[in-house]
Design a protein around this motif. Structure first.
Motif, PDB file in Angstrom:
ATOM      1  N   GLU A  98       0.826  -1.205   0.000  1.00 39.23           N
ATOM      2  CA  GLU A  98       0.000   0.000   0.000  1.00 39.23           C
ATOM      3  C   GLU A  98       0.863   1.259   0.000  1.00 39.23           C
ATOM      4  O   GLU A  98       0.489   2.273  -0.587  1.00 39.23           O
ATOM      5  N   ARG A 157      -4.846  -1.213  -6.282  1.00 41.25           N
ATOM      6  CA  ARG A 157      -4.747  -0.168  -5.263  1.00 41.25           C
ATOM      7  C   ARG A 157      -4.948   1.243  -5.812  1.00 41.25           C
ATOM      8  O   ARG A 157      -4.718   2.223  -5.113  1.00 41.25           O
ATOM      9  N   ARG A 173      -8.627  -4.701  -3.448  1.00 43.78           N
ATOM     10  CA  ARG A 173      -7.661  -5.000  -2.399  1.00 43.78           C
ATOM     11  C   ARG A 173      -7.943  -6.343  -1.729  1.00 43.78           C
ATOM     12  O   ARG A 173      -7.036  -6.998  -1.219  1.00 43.78           O
TER      13      ARG A 173
END
Length: 235
Positions: free
Chosen positions: A70, A130, A223
């Motif tokens: 992330e 993402r 995700r």
């Protein structure tokens, strides 16, 4: 003996120097899987911050974004919100992200996409999972189902991206493709297809079929994982 005459070995080195060497040694001896995300991030930051302890910054980034993946996928403007993230730090993180995408795509190139499904999913996840906006991507395949081209057809908002079946089919003809795999992401993280996703997929498949082009699948990535329209019986 004056200070100027002291040997280099007598000079106290900053504490982070030894820490960096130990971290590098552990990386090479035990591998990345043996390291928590913040330590892997420290290793990444060494090149951008050569003369400072980067552990606090690495931990701050993990605390803000949640994981190594992330962090490197975060937009520059969000990275800049974290104290200590300079332009060089942001650039280093985006270089690592680009390398991850390039590696994932390389594993797919030149191989039949349907027989390399895990590599295809890894690439799509690295490229799109993402993203903070919806993106609609098309993988164009030749008669042997080998990837010919990979294009983002449109980018939208956090929950919608416009898709034009005729434009997608036109691009397939431009490439001489005989098959396609549609891919898009859900920034919410949940890859469950919506009614609009299902309708759009059928529209693209119908337009392609009229010209002898097959839509093998539509994959939605998020995700929390991915879904396949073919596996769900929706295509």
């Amino acid at each position: 003996m004056s200070k100027s005459q002291r040997s280099v070995s007598d000079v106290e080195m900053p504490h982070y120097v030894g820490h960096r060497e130990r971290l590098r040694e552990r990386f090479f001896s035990a591998g990345a899987d043996a390291m928590p995300d913040y330590e892997l991030l420290e290793l990444t930051l060494f090149a951008a911050v050569p003369r400072r302890d980067v552990k606090p910054l690495a931990k701050a980034l993990i605390a803000r974004f949640g994981s190594f993946a992330e962090v490197i996928a975060a937009p520059r403007e969000r990275l800049a919100e974290v104290e200590g993230v300079s332009a060089s730090v942001a650039t280093q993180l985006k270089i690592v992200e680009a390398a991850a995408r390039r590696l994932a795509k390389t594993r797919l190139l030149g191989r039949p996409a349907l027989a390399s499904w895990s590599a295809l999913i890894d690439y799509c996840a690295a490229a799109m999972a993402r993203s903070q906006k919806e993106e609609f991507r098309v993988l164009f395949l030749d008669r042997k189902n080998v990837l010919m081209a990979d294009e983002v057809q449109s980018t939208g908002t956090v929950d919608h991206t416009p898709v034009y079946p005729r434009e997608i089919v036109k691009r397939a003809l431009d490439h001489g493709a005989t098959a396609m795999i549609l891919v898009h992401n859900h920034p919410s993280g949940d890859p469950t297809p919506s009614k609009a996703d299902i309708t759009m997929t059928r529209d693209v498949a119908d337009a392609a079929k009229a010209l002898g082009i097959v839509v093998h699948d539509h994959v939605i990535v998020g995700r929390s994982g991915h879904v396949s329209f073919k596996a769900l019986g929706l295509l």
